[in-house]
Design a protein around this motif. Structure first.
Motif: not given
Length: 382
Positions: A216-242
């Protein structure tokens, strides 16, 4: 002593059966974590898996972890380990061909490879010789016209350097650089405040100072610093999972939170176990663990000096991690001997690594030093 080390040791039964000086490799399992893991197994065994309860528990732990590093829950993503966190960060940054990333030569290879892999995009990685003291002024001297990012560890695994990441963070903010920090070897022993660090991303695993088994690990993302985009995608990645689990071209907006970097099927037992570990660490206070380990380190350094054994890495408290020390004893010659003495250590580049935890004691240090002295005397006599 500001906390009851003897009481803490009773929560880590393995450290009573050996001289455990290998917390920088893997934490022994504690009672609070074991109980959370057993509760997960029991609920799975008895009810075939109350997933909604597990996921609710995961979100509660996300909040605990966020508070532990002074972040918001929305800024925390769960990963498999530090290496995955570093790879997510490296690939999420908007780096382009010709951009340069500065790193320290000899830092953890899995941090380095995450950025070296960007060579396929034309991103260059430049390694700087690692001095004993690393701060913002050090990196400022090495900035080039194409420098866009700096990536480094808070604490080095191989010699216990403690770097001034806060001043590096200030430099990056002033110069508009991205900043990625691996806190794996420090978190849980050294206080970690992601806001003070000021990084774009901070990543870590949890099987050392955060007291879990691996996975197990974790990643902190400073959302104010950059609109970083994920390199891979799944349903859970979405703002509104179907809700009907049918993928559609018009539903591709990624989550506004760090959940955009998660792809589901979490290591739920480990996440829930982390809740128990964080409760233990919060009850003690990491600053107290840091001071405790620093005092033990002073005792260790004095003993090594008395025996004429060199210390690899920094000696001053300001520049050394409180819990990681490398004695200049050839690992191939000494590790079998320490194993015979029931002393657990790790080999490192220039010797053997003594790594301490919240459960370590003066008796552990003295037993190690006594073992070294006994073998040195036997060798001299022979």
């Amino acid at each position: 002593m500001s906390y009851d080390v003897a009481a803490v040791r009773r929560l880590f039964p393995a450290v009573e059966r050996m001289t455990y000086l290998d917390a920088g490799f893997q934490s022994p399992l504690s009672v609070p974590v074991k109980e959370r893991l057993e509760a997960f197994i029991a609920s799975s065994f008895d009810t075939a898996g109350p997933k909604s309860e597990w996921l609710a528990g995961m979100e509660a732990v996300r909040g605990q972890l966020a508070a532990f590093v002074n972040a918001a829950p929305e800024e925390i993503a769960f990963t498999k380990n530090t290496s995955e966190a570093m790879n997510i960060a490296a690939n999420a940054l908007p780096l382009e061909a010709g951009d340069e990333v500065l790193m320290l030569e000899g830092d953890h290879p899995n941090n380095a490879y995450a950025f070296l892999n960007l060579a396929r995009k034309g991103v260059e990685t430049r390694f700087l010789p690692m001095p004993e003291v690393v701060d913002g002024a050090f990196f400022e001297r090495h900035l080039g016209e194409q420098t866009r990012a700096i990536s480094m560890s808070l604490v080095t695994f191989h010699a216990g350097h403690l770097f001034d990441v806060e001043s590096v963070g200030r430099l990056c903010r002033e110069r508009g650089l991205f900043f990625v920090v691996d806190v794996m070897q420090g978190i849980g022993v050294v206080p970690v405040d992601v806001k003070k660090i000021g990084a774009t991303f901070v990543g870590s695993g949890t099987h050392k100072g955060l007291l879990l088994p691996q996975g197990l690990g974790f990643l902190y993302w400073n959302r104010k610093a950059v609109d970083a985009q994920p390199s891979y995608m799944a349903a859970i990645t979405l703002e509104n999972p179907p809700a009907d689990l049918i993928a559609r071209h018009d539903n591709m907006t990624v989550a506004s939170t760090a959940r955009r970097f998660e792809i589901g099927n979490f290591n739920l037992p480990a996440v829930l176990g982390l809740g128990g570990a964080l409760e233990l660490l919060d009850a003690i206070d990491v600053a107290e663990i840091q001071e405790h380990c620093h005092a033990l380190g002073d005792r260790l350094i004095a003993g090594l000096d008395r025996l004429g054994v060199g210390l690899v890495g920094p000696r001053a408290r300001a520049h050394r991690a409180p819990h990681i020390y490398v004695a200049a004893l050839p690992a191939a010659e000494w590790l079998p001997y320490f194993a015979e003495q029931n002393i657990r250590l790790s080999p490192e580049r220039d010797g053997v690594r003594i790594s301490l935890g919240l459960f370590s004691t003066e008796a552990d240090i003295d037993r190690f030093l006594d073992a070294v002295e006994a073998r040195l005397r036997a060798s001299a006599a022979a």
